[in-house]
Design a protein around this motif. Structure first.
Motif, short mmCIF file in Angstrom:
data_model
loop_
_atom_site.label_atom_id
_atom_site.label_comp_id
_atom_site.label_asym_id
_atom_site.label_seq_id
_atom_site.Cartn_x
_atom_site.Cartn_y
_atom_site.Cartn_z
N ASP A 30 -64.08 74.26 -20.48
CA ASP A 30 -64.12 73.65 -21.81
C ASP A 30 -65.27 72.87 -22.00
O ASP A 30 -66.02 73.01 -23.20
CB ASP A 30 -62.92 72.91 -21.86
CG ASP A 30 -61.46 73.41 -21.68
OD1 ASP A 30 -61.54 74.78 -22.36
OD2 ASP A 30 -60.35 72.83 -21.42
N ARG B 50 -68.21 75.18 -22.11
CA ARG B 50 -68.35 76.03 -23.69
C ARG B 50 -68.75 74.94 -24.87
O ARG B 50 -69.50 75.34 -25.66
CB ARG B 50 -66.80 76.09 -24.13
CG ARG B 50 -66.52 77.80 -23.17
CD ARG B 50 -65.10 78.05 -23.66
NE ARG B 50 -64.85 79.42 -22.89
CZ ARG B 50 -63.73 80.05 -23.09
NH1 ARG B 50 -62.72 79.24 -23.65
NH2 ARG B 50 -63.34 81.22 -22.46
N ASP C 248 -71.72 75.36 -27.25
CA ASP C 248 -71.55 75.45 -29.00
C ASP C 248 -72.44 74.29 -29.23
O ASP C 248 -72.85 74.57 -30.52
CB ASP C 248 -70.20 75.25 -29.03
CG ASP C 248 -69.41 76.49 -28.60
OD1 ASP C 248 -69.87 77.53 -28.35
OD2 ASP C 248 -67.95 76.06 -28.63
N ARG D 52 -70.80 83.15 -37.04
CA ARG D 52 -71.04 82.21 -36.06
C ARG D 52 -72.43 81.88 -35.65
O ARG D 52 -73.36 82.19 -36.30
CB ARG D 52 -70.70 83.20 -34.53
CG ARG D 52 -69.25 83.44 -34.39
CD ARG D 52 -68.41 82.46 -34.12
NE ARG D 52 -66.97 82.89 -33.99
CZ ARG D 52 -66.18 83.23 -34.79
NH1 ARG D 52 -66.35 82.89 -36.38
NH2 ARG D 52 -64.72 83.52 -34.64
N THR E 197 -71.56 82.49 -29.58
CA THR E 197 -70.32 82.21 -28.91
C THR E 197 -69.82 83.24 -28.06
O THR E 197 -70.22 84.32 -28.37
CB THR E 197 -69.47 81.59 -29.96
OG1 THR E 197 -69.20 82.59 -30.87
CG2 THR E 197 -70.21 80.22 -30.79
N SER E 198 -68.85 82.80 -27.22
CA SER E 198 -68.22 83.61 -26.44
C SER E 198 -66.61 84.04 -26.87
O SER E 198 -65.97 85.00 -26.04
CB SER E 198 -67.87 83.27 -25.01
OG SER E 198 -67.08 81.91 -24.93
N ASP E 199 -66.30 83.98 -28.03
CA ASP E 199 -65.12 84.12 -28.64
C ASP E 199 -64.89 85.46 -29.26
O ASP E 199 -63.66 85.67 -29.81
CB ASP E 199 -64.51 82.96 -29.49
CG ASP E 199 -65.43 83.03 -30.68
OD1 ASP E 199 -66.57 83.38 -30.84
OD2 ASP E 199 -64.98 82.57 -31.79
N GLN F 31 -63.02 87.33 -19.60
CA GLN F 31 -63.97 86.46 -20.99
C GLN F 31 -63.01 85.72 -21.48
O GLN F 31 -63.58 84.54 -21.94
CB GLN F 31 -64.44 87.77 -21.66
CG GLN F 31 -65.34 87.18 -22.74
CD GLN F 31 -65.67 88.14 -23.79
OE1 GLN F 31 -65.31 89.49 -23.52
NE2 GLN F 31 -66.23 87.89 -24.99
N ARG F 32 -61.83 86.06 -22.14
CA ARG F 32 -61.10 85.13 -22.54
C ARG F 32 -60.85 83.89 -22.32
O ARG F 32 -60.68 82.99 -22.92
CB ARG F 32 -59.61 85.99 -23.28
CG ARG F 32 -58.93 85.30 -23.84
CD ARG F 32 -57.45 85.96 -24.21
NE ARG F 32 -57.44 87.48 -24.32
CZ ARG F 32 -57.48 87.87 -25.68
NH1 ARG F 32 -57.59 87.17 -26.55
NH2 ARG F 32 -57.70 89.09 -25.75
N ARG G 234 -59.95 92.27 -22.31
CA ARG G 234 -60.03 90.87 -21.80
C ARG G 234 -60.89 90.54 -20.76
O ARG G 234 -61.01 89.48 -20.40
CB ARG G 234 -58.57 90.40 -21.87
CG ARG G 234 -57.76 90.73 -20.63
CD ARG G 234 -56.46 90.29 -20.78
NE ARG G 234 -56.45 88.71 -20.72
CZ ARG G 234 -56.42 88.13 -19.45
NH1 ARG G 234 -56.15 88.72 -18.46
NH2 ARG G 234 -56.01 86.82 -19.65
#
Length: 225
Positions: free
Chosen positions: A22, A25, A29, A96, A125-127, A163-164, A224
């Motif tokens: 967290d 990330r 971001d 993004r 981003t990685s989402d 990744q998720r 995923r």
């Protein structure tokens, strides 16, 4: 009764530290929002989406004998599927924050004549999952075709780094600027609307709910990892 395991042979398996993911990330971001720009990503349907029953074939161009024989559209500039052969063409339109490297225009002589190749590197981003062939649109009006970027995934303990769950960013993927006649320019919005959308100046993060389209998960369950 068996003898206890000697202390010298005992193993300690570290559990995953979700707080580390967290925080990392959040740092990525924050950097994207501080020195990046908004970009509109066009995620196209793939054959794996079709196999997963997420989409059907385009009724406009994928029902003739050529498509049946070769598994691709009879025409690249189909206004309904943009050459993907799948209904609607894309599975998502999302905005993004993104960082692009700089590049200068140049000219190159090819079999197709004089072209102006321009390759950029990007990070976002990685989402969501990018595939080779997807597009990204910039506030300059340019539309670029992307290649699948390299992913950064944190190892915080014993376990598979999906990744998720543990990805933090896409690092320096490559994208090439498309020619003005390319099929990418058929994808909405048009250039003038695109520039207006991506230059919204409200305090970050800006809402793009009126622009984004989600037709399938951004990271499909079969991808995923």
């Amino acid at each position: 009764m068996s003898a206890p395991t000697p202390p010298s042979k005992r193993l300690y398996t570290r559990t995953q530290q979700n707080w580390a993911v967290d925080q990392e990330r959040a740092r990525h971001d924050q950097a994207l929002y501080m020195i990046g720009e908004y970009a509109l990503f066009v995620l196209l349907w793939t054959a794996r989406d079709y196999d997963a029953n997420l989409v059907g074939h385009c009724p406009t161009c994928a029902s003739d004998r050529i498509s049946a024989a070769y598994g691709q559209a009879a025409r690249n500039r189909c206004p309904d599927c943009y050459g993907t052969t799948f209904t609607g063409g894309y599975r998502a339109l999302i905005v993004r924050p993104c960082i692009f490297t700089d590049a200068d225009d140049s000219q190159s002589f090819t079999a197709r004549g004089v072209v102006s190749p321009q390759e950029l590197q990007f990070e976002t981003t990685s989402d969501f999952r990018i595939h080779s062939g997807d597009y990204v649109m910039r506030a300059t009006g340019e539309r670029l075709q992307m290649r699948a970027p390299q992913r950064t995934t944190i190892r915080t303990g014993f376990g598979t780094p999906y990744q998720r769950d543990t990805a933090t960013a896409y690092n320096l993927g490559s994208a090439n600027v498309e020619d003005a006649e390319a099929v990418a320019y058929l994808i909405p919005p048009d250039t003038n609307d695109l520039i207006t959308i991506l230059n919204r100046t409200a305090p970050a993060p800006v809402s793009f709910a009126d622009v984004e389209v989600l037709r399938a998960p951004l990271i499909p369950l079969y991808e995923r990892d």
